[in-house]
Design an enzyme around this catalytic site. Structure first.
Site, PDB file in Angstrom:
ATOM      1  N   ARG A 113      26.815  26.419  12.931  1.00  0.00           N
ATOM      2  CA  ARG A 113      26.248  25.468  11.985  1.00  0.00           C
ATOM      3  C   ARG A 113      25.064  24.716  12.596  1.00  0.00           C
ATOM      4  O   ARG A 113      24.014  24.539  11.956  1.00  0.00           O
ATOM      5  CB  ARG A 113      27.338  24.506  11.510  1.00  0.00           C
ATOM      6  CG  ARG A 113      28.463  25.230  10.779  1.00  0.00           C
ATOM      7  CD  ARG A 113      29.702  24.375  10.576  1.00  0.00           C
ATOM      8  NE  ARG A 113      29.437  23.226   9.717  1.00  0.00           N
ATOM      9  CZ  ARG A 113      30.357  22.314   9.405  1.00  0.00           C
ATOM     10  NH1 ARG A 113      31.587  22.431   9.879  1.00  0.00           N
ATOM     11  NH2 ARG A 113      30.040  21.297   8.627  1.00  0.00           N
ATOM     12  N   LEU A 136      39.358  27.498  13.040  1.00  0.00           N
ATOM     13  CA  LEU A 136      38.218  27.635  12.139  1.00  0.00           C
ATOM     14  C   LEU A 136      38.100  26.328  11.365  1.00  0.00           C
ATOM     15  O   LEU A 136      39.119  25.718  11.013  1.00  0.00           O
ATOM     16  CB  LEU A 136      38.427  28.791  11.148  1.00  0.00           C
ATOM     17  CG  LEU A 136      38.435  30.221  11.699  1.00  0.00           C
ATOM     18  CD1 LEU A 136      38.686  31.215  10.566  1.00  0.00           C
ATOM     19  CD2 LEU A 136      37.122  30.551  12.406  1.00  0.00           C
ATOM     20  N   ASP A 137      36.870  25.892  11.101  1.00  0.00           N
ATOM     21  CA  ASP A 137      36.680  24.702  10.279  1.00  0.00           C
ATOM     22  C   ASP A 137      37.371  24.892   8.932  1.00  0.00           C
ATOM     23  O   ASP A 137      37.534  26.023   8.453  1.00  0.00           O
ATOM     24  CB  ASP A 137      35.184  24.453  10.028  1.00  0.00           C
ATOM     25  CG  ASP A 137      34.434  24.095  11.308  1.00  0.00           C
ATOM     26  OD1 ASP A 137      35.077  23.606  12.259  1.00  0.00           O
ATOM     27  OD2 ASP A 137      33.211  24.315  11.347  1.00  0.00           O
ATOM     28  N   ARG A 138      37.747  23.774   8.309  1.00  0.00           N
ATOM     29  CA  ARG A 138      38.431  23.851   7.011  1.00  0.00           C
ATOM     30  C   ARG A 138      37.691  24.754   6.023  1.00  0.00           C
ATOM     31  O   ARG A 138      38.293  25.589   5.349  1.00  0.00           O
ATOM     32  CB  ARG A 138      38.562  22.442   6.413  1.00  0.00           C
ATOM     33  CG  ARG A 138      39.241  22.439   5.050  1.00  0.00           C
ATOM     34  CD  ARG A 138      38.905  21.178   4.268  1.00  0.00           C
ATOM     35  NE  ARG A 138      39.651  20.013   4.715  1.00  0.00           N
ATOM     36  CZ  ARG A 138      40.817  19.647   4.203  1.00  0.00           C
ATOM     37  NH1 ARG A 138      41.380  20.355   3.238  1.00  0.00           N
ATOM     38  NH2 ARG A 138      41.420  18.557   4.638  1.00  0.00           N
ATOM     39  N   THR A 146      35.471  27.098   6.566  1.00  0.00           N
ATOM     40  CA  THR A 146      35.129  28.439   7.053  1.00  0.00           C
ATOM     41  C   THR A 146      36.321  29.351   6.821  1.00  0.00           C
ATOM     42  O   THR A 146      37.454  28.976   7.111  1.00  0.00           O
ATOM     43  CB  THR A 146      34.789  28.410   8.564  1.00  0.00           C
ATOM     44  OG1 THR A 146      33.672  27.542   8.765  1.00  0.00           O
ATOM     45  CG2 THR A 146      34.460  29.795   9.080  1.00  0.00           C
TER      46      THR A 146
END
Length: 287
Positions: free
Chosen positions: A223, A122-124, A126
């Site tokens: 996104r 997961l993105d930082r 998110t």
């Protein structure tokens, strides 16, 4: 003891009033000694004449996990809920606390040779449900069969503006620019095919809360697709957001359901919608 046995089987027989998980926890916490040596391996061999000692006092607790909590753990997997702001795994230039590093330390408290393996990220910024494997063969089985293994992967996204169409599907071919920014190519078959389904849960003139289902799992897919839709994710400056309604990215991995790679059992983990996403609508209602 009078006959050869393995340690876990012996403990389960002797501690029959305790549940299997409770006995495994006693063993994992280092509360069992064999001939005055602490042993944590389930299959440690016992022979007649060996002395097994069980301490019912729990040892010092492990340091708390920062930015994540464990939802489920077995011999093959760890499922966690990650908070926004925590890196899944460090890049080569970064040396900071990550989900990966903390979980490695967690498994090594009970198995010094143990380690974990990244299945997906997961993105930082998110938050939400993530899965790690505890063995490399389990990681490979999941990654090689990801589309079939994952039965449901649902996010919630707080996006800018009122999404007029209450539900829909966005399909495009994603590519990465030289500046490491993903974008939808105007040409068919140019890049990785990405498909995102969305449904509006709540809407106002300023914001929409969407339930988002991933049919494919591409980098930054949601996104980019929200930007393509004309409603970027709140807080996502990289992909067109101008709103400062949140101090984080308005994206949360709410549900992960999958077939267990070893047992085949269907497993499903669901988390709450972040309160800050809902507060955006309350703040808006104030005069």
């Amino acid at each position: 003891m009078s006959e050869p046995a393995e340690l876990l089987a012996f403990l389960l027989a002797k501690l029959s009033h305790q549940g299997r998980n409770a006995v495994k926890a006693i063993l994992a916490r280092g509360q069992v000694s064999v001939n005055d040596r602490v042993v944590t391996a389930y299959n440690h061999p016992l022979k007649p004449g060996y002395a097994v000692t069980i301490s019912m006092e729990k040892p010092d607790q492990a340091p708390p996990l920062v930015g994540l909590s464990i939802l489920y753990e077995d011999d093959d997997l760890i499922i966690v809920s990650k908070e926004a702001g925590l890196l899944s795994i460090a890049s080569t230039q970064e040396n900071e606390v990550t989900a990966y590093r903390q979980l490695n330390e967690h498994v090594r408290r009970t198995d010094p040779a143990g380690r974990i393996f990244v299945v997906h990220r997961l993105d930082r910024d998110t938050s939400g449900v993530m899965m790690f494997a505890k063995r490399e063969d389990v990681q490979q089985a999941l990654q090689n069969n990801w589309q079939e293994a994952v039965l449901e992967r649902t996010y919630v996204a707080l996006v800018e503006g009122n999404v007029k169409k209450p539900e829909g599907t966005i399909s495009s071919w994603l590519k990465e620019s030289k500046t490491l920014k993903m974008f939808s190519s105007p040409y068919p078959n140019d890049g990785q095919h990405a498909v995102t389904h969305y449904k509006t849960l709540r809407a106002s003139p300023q914001f929409s809360l969407l339930q988002v289902e991933l049919e494919t799992g591409r980098k930054n897919q949601i996104r980019v697709h929200m930007q393509d839709l004309g409603h970027p994710v709140v807080g996502d400056k990289k992909y067109g957001s101008r709103s400062k309604a949140l101090t984080r990215l308005g994206l949360h991995a709410r549900v992960l359901a999958f077939a267990h790679p070893v047992s085949g059992e269907t497993m499903r983990f669901e988390t709450e919608i972040p309160k800050s996403f809902l507060h955006a609508f309350k703040d808006e209602a104030r005069p």
